[in-house]
Design a protein around this motif. Structure first.
Motif, mmCIF file in Angstrom:
data_model
loop_
_atom_site.group_PDB
_atom_site.id
_atom_site.type_symbol
_atom_site.label_atom_id
_atom_site.label_comp_id
_atom_site.label_asym_id
_atom_site.label_seq_id
_atom_site.Cartn_x
_atom_site.Cartn_y
_atom_site.Cartn_z
ATOM 1 N N THR A 1 0.670 -1.124 -0.365
ATOM 2 C CA THR A 1 0.393 0.038 0.291
ATOM 3 C C THR A 1 0.951 1.224 0.065
ATOM 4 O O THR A 1 0.321 1.940 -0.358
ATOM 5 C CB THR A 1 -1.142 -0.236 1.159
ATOM 6 O OG1 THR A 1 -1.833 -1.207 1.043
ATOM 7 C CG2 THR A 1 -2.316 1.041 1.130
ATOM 8 N N GLY A 2 1.973 1.828 1.227
ATOM 9 C CA GLY A 2 3.228 2.749 0.936
ATOM 10 C C GLY A 2 3.649 2.742 0.096
ATOM 11 O O GLY A 2 3.751 4.099 -0.514
ATOM 12 N N SER A 3 4.317 1.596 -1.183
ATOM 13 C CA SER A 3 4.869 1.747 -2.003
ATOM 14 C C SER A 3 3.914 2.055 -3.403
ATOM 15 O O SER A 3 3.742 2.622 -4.172
ATOM 16 C CB SER A 3 5.457 0.224 -3.229
ATOM 17 O OG SER A 3 4.492 -0.377 -2.808
ATOM 18 N N GLY A 4 2.263 2.115 -3.365
ATOM 19 C CA GLY A 4 1.154 2.569 -4.589
ATOM 20 C C GLY A 4 1.171 4.051 -4.110
ATOM 21 O O GLY A 4 1.171 4.487 -5.233
ATOM 22 N N GLY A 5 1.280 3.917 -2.778
ATOM 23 C CA GLY A 5 0.380 5.466 -2.899
ATOM 24 C C GLY A 5 1.538 6.188 -3.288
ATOM 25 O O GLY A 5 2.212 7.376 -4.015
ATOM 26 N N ARG B 1 4.477 5.813 -5.781
ATOM 27 C CA ARG B 1 4.564 5.591 -6.664
ATOM 28 C C ARG B 1 3.347 5.907 -7.417
ATOM 29 O O ARG B 1 4.347 7.605 -8.055
ATOM 30 C CB ARG B 1 3.721 4.219 -7.242
ATOM 31 C CG ARG B 1 3.822 3.765 -9.016
ATOM 32 C CD ARG B 1 2.964 1.881 -9.423
ATOM 33 N NE ARG B 1 1.933 2.499 -8.589
ATOM 34 C CZ ARG B 1 0.977 3.007 -9.300
ATOM 35 N NH1 ARG B 1 1.032 3.494 -10.728
ATOM 36 N NH2 ARG B 1 -0.645 2.565 -8.058
ATOM 37 N N ARG B 2 2.734 7.256 -7.165
ATOM 38 C CA ARG B 2 2.212 8.413 -7.976
ATOM 39 C C ARG B 2 2.819 9.819 -7.736
ATOM 40 O O ARG B 2 2.216 10.546 -8.805
ATOM 41 C CB ARG B 2 0.865 8.117 -7.364
ATOM 42 C CG ARG B 2 -0.522 7.187 -6.914
ATOM 43 C CD ARG B 2 -1.677 7.794 -6.468
ATOM 44 N NE ARG B 2 -2.335 6.620 -6.505
ATOM 45 C CZ ARG B 2 -3.361 5.874 -6.887
ATOM 46 N NH1 ARG B 2 -3.205 6.836 -8.580
ATOM 47 N NH2 ARG B 2 -4.084 4.595 -7.510
ATOM 48 N N LEU B 3 3.789 9.200 -6.904
ATOM 49 C CA LEU B 3 4.393 10.587 -7.055
ATOM 50 C C LEU B 3 5.648 11.068 -7.930
ATOM 51 O O LEU B 3 6.471 11.954 -8.629
ATOM 52 C CB LEU B 3 5.345 11.133 -5.670
ATOM 53 C CG LEU B 3 4.905 11.111 -4.623
ATOM 54 C CD1 LEU B 3 5.582 10.905 -3.180
ATOM 55 C CD2 LEU B 3 3.985 12.692 -4.341
ATOM 56 N N GLN B 4 6.136 9.388 -9.108
ATOM 57 C CA GLN B 4 6.628 9.165 -9.993
ATOM 58 C C GLN B 4 6.082 9.058 -10.970
ATOM 59 O O GLN B 4 5.634 8.279 -11.309
ATOM 60 C CB GLN B 4 7.735 8.474 -9.649
ATOM 61 C CG GLN B 4 8.280 8.374 -8.515
ATOM 62 C CD GLN B 4 9.741 9.540 -8.504
ATOM 63 O OE1 GLN B 4 10.268 10.044 -9.541
ATOM 64 N NE2 GLN B 4 9.764 10.539 -7.494
ATOM 65 N N THR B 5 5.631 10.505 -12.103
ATOM 66 C CA THR B 5 4.267 10.128 -13.133
ATOM 67 C C THR B 5 4.937 9.948 -14.070
ATOM 68 O O THR B 5 5.152 9.336 -15.285
ATOM 69 C CB THR B 5 3.555 11.678 -13.679
ATOM 70 O OG1 THR B 5 4.403 12.884 -13.465
ATOM 71 C CG2 THR B 5 3.215 11.583 -11.919
#
Length: 696
Positions: free
Chosen positions: A662-666, A668-672
């Protein structure tokens, strides 16, 4: 030479285990039989040397097995009168069973044939380690080894679910007893700082008859181990199911080897047990109760091998009765004679099963006397011997146990022993008359008036000793007698069943009870000490026994057990009574199962509740299943598996993974990957920082 006795069968195991697939059946079987016969020859030479020399015992320290500081446990072997009897029984009877197996297992494939004989050789090797071990750890190696091999041999036909389950049952039940044995060893080491049998005996010998609570607890735990190996209450339940293995395995396990290990262990530690009178009382009581219970169950069983299995449990009870009243020599004497007639009976039943293409249900037999004359007459000799018929081997040893029990004032135990003797004669000749006399019967499930009997038929049909394809004929063809490889061991064992008891002819009949005099030094504290040199240890050292007359370890019970008969007239009277009981049991069997079968059926209907109780073996297996097995399964499945393993452990591990996911999924959104987004973020970030400083 002592080391060679156990290494020869081990060599046979190694050859068949590693090269058996490349060997023909004749080579595999020949090697297995040859190493056993060679071990027997070496055993005879070693025992002859013991008898002809001035030594009371021979000790061989092979090497230092365990060492820690000043503490040493050698892998040591010890030959004295007690272990002499045992190695002759194991190698002699074992050789005959190996020879018998050559014919009995001939339909197996080459690889299965070699696997069978490798297990058989390994079993014999471990049993020889057990009886020759000079200390508890060496004995325990053999003790656990025969347990492993019994699992392998009982479950030999492991593709049959019943055989696989029986092997596991034997293994698990024996682990319970072995835990007690192991804990007792630790207690004795903590108390005596040694695990050598002779050292333990010499250190406890100067104490009084009751050496204290710790010794009582330790001996009770040792007896728990003996109850597991020798199938006594409450750990006897594995032995009847062990019939799922090949019939020669039943003969080897139940006659000459594993089941006698508990009796031997108590005899080996007779001095220790003699200082725990409470334990001896428990041993005698459990022994006689087991003998009676198994005798009543054997009276109604319909599987030919199960009748003999419960007979084994009952006879082992007699041996423990002897040990419990301090008559150690009488117990070993019965162990020795029992090896002959019980091996004969099991091998005889194997010849019957072999002739009938795997049929084991007595109600599907009958009329076999004319087809199997050698099997019939040898089987009758074995049945007479186990019944205690006058002047056969079982008569001398069983009467000695009952006489010693009576003269020790255990009148109630003696009375139960007499009743058990009546049951023994009755159920053994019930088996003889149902299997060999009358006409052939082809009963089928559904024809019995008792539902439990229908279940028994189904069980017997499902538990044939081998698939029908293993036989060249079917039950519809005329049976034929055992081939020479099977018949010769039957004849030799029949001769032994007649004459083996004459080494213990009592004083009342003009004998000197030679086996009792021969064995007596083994049950006394010895002055044996460690050999003077390592070289002497490796080559074997003769040890002179201590002066028995000066040994204070002899308790009142032991003195009474080994004292000359106070009244030969009493002994003759008891002998006549036990003989009459044996003959009466044969007469009862003749009336109910030879002359008037309808009367036996009428009695079963009249006492239907008791009959069902005995047929279902007092529902002990069902009781154990409900009180022990199912709760353990419930705890294991719902508590440990689903609760602890699946929910707690798996939940914790999976929860950590979920948090990371879950943390890595959040993050991940910072790297578009968008340059415009990065530039805008940089601009607004710089503006925020600049505004912050300007505001300050």
């Amino acid at each position: 030479m002592l080391l060679l006795i156990l290494l020869l069968p081990l060599l046979g195991f190694a050859v068949n285990a590693f090269f058996g697939r490349r060997l023909s059946k004749s080579v595999s079987g020949g090697i297995a039989c040859l190493v056993m016969i060679a071990s027997f020859v070496v055993s005879v030479i070693a025992v002859a040397g013991l008898l002809n020399g001035m030594a009371g015992a021979i000790r061989q320290d092979v090497y230092t097995w365990l060492a820690s500081g000043d503490f040493r446990i050698p892998f040591a072997l010890y030959l004295d009168p007690l272990s002499s009897v045992m190695i002759l029984v194991v190698t002699g009877i074992g050789s005959l069973i190996h020879i018998y197996s050559v014919g009995y297992m001939h339909e197996e494939s080459d690889s299965e044939y070699a696997r069978y004989f490798s297990y058989l050789n390994l079993f014999a090797s471990f049993m020889l380690v057990l009886v020759l071990g000079a200390n508890f750890p060496v004995l325990f190696v053999g003790w656990e080894g025969v347990g492993l091999c019994s699992y392998l041999l009982i479950g030999f036909w492991f593709t049959k679910q019943s055989a696989a389950d029986a092997g596991k049952k034997a293994f698990v039940v024996n682990r319970i007893g072995d835990f007690g044995f192991l804990f007792a060893m630790l207690m004795l080491f903590a108390h005596f700082n040694t695990l050598d049998f002779q050292e333990v005996a010499s250190r406890i010998a100067p104490r009084g008859p009751d050496a204290g609570g710790l010794i009582t607890i330790a001996t009770l735990l040792l007896f728990l181990g003996a109850a597991g190996k020798s199938a006594q209450i409450p750990l006897y339940v594995w032995l009847p199911d062990a019939m799922e293995g090949p019939t020669p395995v039943s003969a080897l396990i139940h006659a000459a080897t594993m089941v006698t290990a508990g009796v031997y262990m108590i005899g080996r530690n007779a001095v220790l047990f003699s200082h725990a009178p409470e334990t001896l009382a428990v041993v005698a009581s459990i022994g006689v109760a087991t003998a009676l219970m198994a005798g009543t169950i054997g009276l109604v069983q319909n599987d030919i091998k199960r009748v003999l299995a419960y007979s084994t449990v009952s006879q082992l009870g007699y041996m423990f009765l002897a040990m419990g009243v301090g008559a150690y020599a009488a117990g070993i004497f019965h162990l020795y004679t029992h090896a002959f007639f019980k091996a004969l009976l099991f091998l005889g039943s194997g010849a019957v099963i072999h002739a009938l293409a795997g049929e084991q249900d007595l109600r599907n037999m009958g009329g076999l006397k004319k087809y199997l004359p050698i099997t019939y007459w040898t089987f009758v000799i074995g049945a007479l011997a186990i019944a205690g018929f006058p002047f056969l081997s079982g008569f001398f040893s069983k009467d000695e146990i009952l006489f010693r029990t009576f003269t020790n004032g255990r009148i109630v135990l003696w009375g139960i022993g007499i009743v058990t003797s009546l049951l023994t004669a009755t159920y053994m000749f019930r088996l003889v008359f149902l299997a060999f006399h009358g006409e052939r019967r082809l009963a089928r499930a559904g024809t019995s008036a008792h539902p439990e009997e229908e279940e028994s038929v189904a069980h017997a049909t499902a538990s044939h000793h081998a698939p029908a394809a293993h036989h060249a004929h079917t039950a519809h063809h005329a049976p034929h007698d055992a081939p020479p490889s099977m018949a010769i061991p039957l004849i030799v064992l029949a001769i032994g069943s007649i004459g083996a008891g004459y080494v213990g002819v009592p004083h009342a009949l003009g004998g000197s009870n030679r086996i009792e005099k021969f064995l007596e030094p083994s049950f006394e504290a010895s002055s044996a000490r460690e050999p003077a040199s390592a070289e002497a240890s490796r080559t074997g050292v003769a040890v002179r026994p201590a002066d028995v007359s000066q040994d204070p370890a002899r308790t009142e019970a032991a003195q009474e057990a080994h004292a000359p008969a106070a009244d030969e007239r009493t002994e003759l009277t008891l002998m006549a009574l036990s003989s009459g009981v044996a003959i009466a049991g044969i007469g009862l069997a003749m009336y109910f199962w030879l002359r008037n079968r309808a009367a036996a059926d009428a009695v079963a209907r009249r006492f239907n509740g008791l009959y069902r109780l005995l047929l279902n073996k007092y529902y002990v297996d069902e009781l154990y299943d409900a009180m022990i097995v199912q709760p353990i399964k419930l705890l294991s499945v719902r508590g440990l598996w689903r609760g602890v393993d699946a929910t707690l452990i798996d939940g914790a591990v999976n929860g950590v993974g979920q948090v990371v996911s879950t943390g890595s999924g959040g993050l991940r959104r910072l790297q578009t990957g968008s340059v415009r987004t990065y530039a805008a973020a940089l601009f607004f970030g710089a503006a925020l920082i600049l505004g912050w400083y300007l505001a300050l």
